[in-house]
Write an enzyme that holds these catalytic residues in place. Structure first.
Site, PDB file in Angstrom:
ATOM      1  N   THR A 114       0.683  -1.321   0.267  1.00 53.52           N
ATOM      2  CA  THR A 114       0.401   0.253  -0.039  1.00 53.52           C
ATOM      3  C   THR A 114       0.935   1.095  -0.169  1.00 53.52           C
ATOM      4  O   THR A 114       0.140   2.435  -0.771  1.00 53.52           O
ATOM      5  CB  THR A 114      -0.840  -0.266   0.811  1.00 53.52           C
ATOM      6  OG1 THR A 114      -0.198  -0.018   2.378  1.00 53.52           O
ATOM      7  CG2 THR A 114      -2.074  -1.075   1.282  1.00 53.52           C
ATOM      8  N   THR A 115       2.040   1.156   0.909  1.00 51.97           N
ATOM      9  CA  THR A 115       2.889   2.176   0.684  1.00 51.97           C
ATOM     10  C   THR A 115       3.773   2.605  -0.867  1.00 51.97           C
ATOM     11  O   THR A 115       3.825   3.775  -1.315  1.00 51.97           O
ATOM     12  CB  THR A 115       3.748   2.029   1.525  1.00 51.97           C
ATOM     13  OG1 THR A 115       3.228   2.014   2.751  1.00 51.97           O
ATOM     14  CG2 THR A 115       4.585   3.202   2.094  1.00 51.97           C
TER      15      THR A 115
END
Length: 535
Positions: free
Chosen positions: A102-103
């Site tokens: 997600t990052t």
């Protein structure tokens, strides 16, 4: 501000509405959108990788969350800008679809927009940039397919899955226990997986946490754990070969819903009423015992008198169990949820090898373990930790590890981490750019440059010289024609990610590139920001 005159020739001043926002068009609008997206990506950039920093998030209520999970950080940030909200949606999409990365997906999108801004300033039309990015993303995804390795594993050999989950957990707060947590996550997924259909239902894995103990005390229970205890302290604390009646009807005499008044003016009348109530309750208990139940789990409560009678009739009971927990107990024990006592039959009872009440620590908090169930398709991961923040972050980390294990069961192709996949794709994209004669080749090269932002951020967060480290690894990859060289974040002494056992799922990495490209194309095509106060 302007000067005007009314019909009688008297002057008055017109002041422009102060809260009215001005309208942005064309290149100014695109630059403004890119700046907003880059600001969000810049926040997450320092959280990338095993040495990434954590963010502390404070809610309006004063609750504090410490996390380096991109989806959690963006979810809790108070974002007003519409383009920044698109980045939040991007991270959420990656979380729903893959669970990990997600990052990285937000950092990649920010890098793509930064490169696009330079192309726009050189006069290249945003549509041509978007088309070039689309072509480059296709080249990257195909290249990942070529450099991916198949990861063979079986129920007897879970080590490959454990190694991949350890890669995911190495960038979390819980990385000191990554081996034990990875084993727990993999065993939980294998317990509920349908290996023939290559499908995993993560809803069957319940993650519970309780403050106290050490992170190392986290355990996997093949069954269900309920944050309840026996309704009476003198009821047995352990029941073997339990037959469980799962009820959603109240275990007490019915209360009339009408507003009638009952006058009891003699002792005899009161005793008659009390006897009737007790007889009614005795019939309920007898009904449960007749069908063979040795434990009753009820969604509703029962009063102290009912509790006392249950204890005397040797029927252990648990009250106030939530609906979701009831469903999980029913799935695990193979029982049926019964809404009325009249419908209770021996076939509807759930079966468990062992039901026990367990106490924790000095506070003597008690929980109910339902283990060795008839249908062991439901498992529980029980997390312990020093405080609530550690437990919440461990839950998020375990979720990522569970998703990675699920993805590997769906598709057992892996690529190597540490930025090696991105560097390899960057080299492939740059080589392919020469084959395109149009303006798109600038965008394709820019895409290749943007891919290098991920390994650069990994190097930077690990305290290495970013440009020097990246150029060294990239030249090593080209020289040896070996796509598995990456950034040595943990200072192991080798850049070979295969030796370091740093893996990522192929579908997770492909999804990152595809999602980031889609969102960047959408942002590049916005050339007009219209404020609602204009109309």
């Amino acid at each position: 501000m302007a000067l005007a005159f009314d019909e009688y020739g008297r002057p008055f001043i017109i002041i422009k509405e102060q809260d009215q926002k001005f309208r942005l068009r064309g290149l100014d609008a695109q630059k403004s959108n890119i700046a907003a997206a880059k600001a969000v990506a810049q926040i997450l950039r320092t959280s990338l990788g095993p040495k990434g920093m954590d963010k502390i998030l404070s809610s309006p209520d004063g609750d504090v969350t410490i996390s380096n999970d991109g989806a959690t950080i963006l979810e809790q940030m108070d974002v007003d800008n519409q383009i920044a909200k698109l980045m939040v949606e991007l991270s959420r999409s990656q979380d729903y679809e893959i669970g990990d990365g997600t990052t990285g997906v937000v950092v990649l999108a920010g890098a793509l927009l930064e490169q696009a801004e330079r192309l726009l300033e050189r006069g290249i039309h945003p549509i041509r940039v978007a088309e070039g990015y689309e072509t480059a993303s296709r080249i990257s995804v195909e290249h990942l397919e070529r450099v991916a390795n198949k990861f063979e594993f079986g129920v007897a050999d879970l080590e490959p899955l454990i190694q991949t989950c350890m890669t995911t957990l190495s960038s979390k707060i819980v990385n000191r226990c990554k081996r034990s947590l990875a084993e727990i996550a993999v065993k939980a997924v294998i317990a509920v997986a349908d290996l023939e259909r290559k499908d995993v239902n993560l809803d069957l894995i319940k993650v519970e946490g309780k403050v106290g103990g050490k992170l190392e005390d986290t355990e996997l229970i093949y069954g269900v754990i309920v944050d309840k205890d026996m309704s009476h302290p003198q009821m047995p604390k352990q029941i073997e070969d339990a037959k469980i009646a799962i009820l959603t009807c109240p275990f007490e005499p019915p209360k009339p819903k009408t507003k009638h008044k009952v006058d009891i003016d003699t002792v005899e009348k009161f005793q008659t009423l009390r006897k009737q109530e007790q007889q009614y309750f005795d019939d309920m208990v007898e009904k449960c015992k007749d069908v063979g139940a040795t434990l009753v789990i009820c969604q509703w409560g029962f009063d102290d008198e009912a509790n006392h009678l249950l204890m005397h009739r040797n029927l252990p009971a648990v009250r106030w169990v939530g609906g979701v927990e009831l469903e999980l107990i029913a799935i695990a024990t193979g029982g049926r949820i019964v809404p009325r006592f009249q419908e209770l039959t021996p076939e509807k009872l759930g079966k468990a090898g062992l039901v026990r009440e367990k106490s924790f620590g000095t506070t003597k908090d008690r929980m109910l373990y339902i283990e060795h169930c008839a249908n062991s398709k439901a498992v529980t991961i029980f997390i312990r930790g020093g405080n609530k923040m550690i437990i919440e972050e461990t839950k998020r980390s375990i979720h990522d590890a569970l998703c990675v294990a699920r993805n590997l069961i769906r598709n057992n192709s892996i690529v190597y981490g540490g930025g090696s996949a991105e560097i390899s794709c960057s080299v492939a994209v740059e080589a392919a750019a020469d084959k395109y004669p149009g303006v798109e080749q600038y965008a394709i090269r820019a895409f290749g440059d943007a891919l290098e932002y991920i390994p650069m951020a990994l190097a930077e967060n690990s305290g290495l010289q970013p440009i020097e480290t990246l150029s060294s690894v990239k030249s090593q990859q080209i020289k040896d024609n070996y796509p598995h060289y990456g950034i040595d974040c943990n200072d192991v002494g080798t850049n070979d990610m295969r030796e370091q056992n740093v893996f990522e799922t192929l579908i997770g990495k492909q999804q990152q590139i595809l999602l980031a490209t889609q969102v960047v194309k959408m942002i590049l095509k916005i050339d007009d920001v219209i404020s609602p106060s204009e109309y």
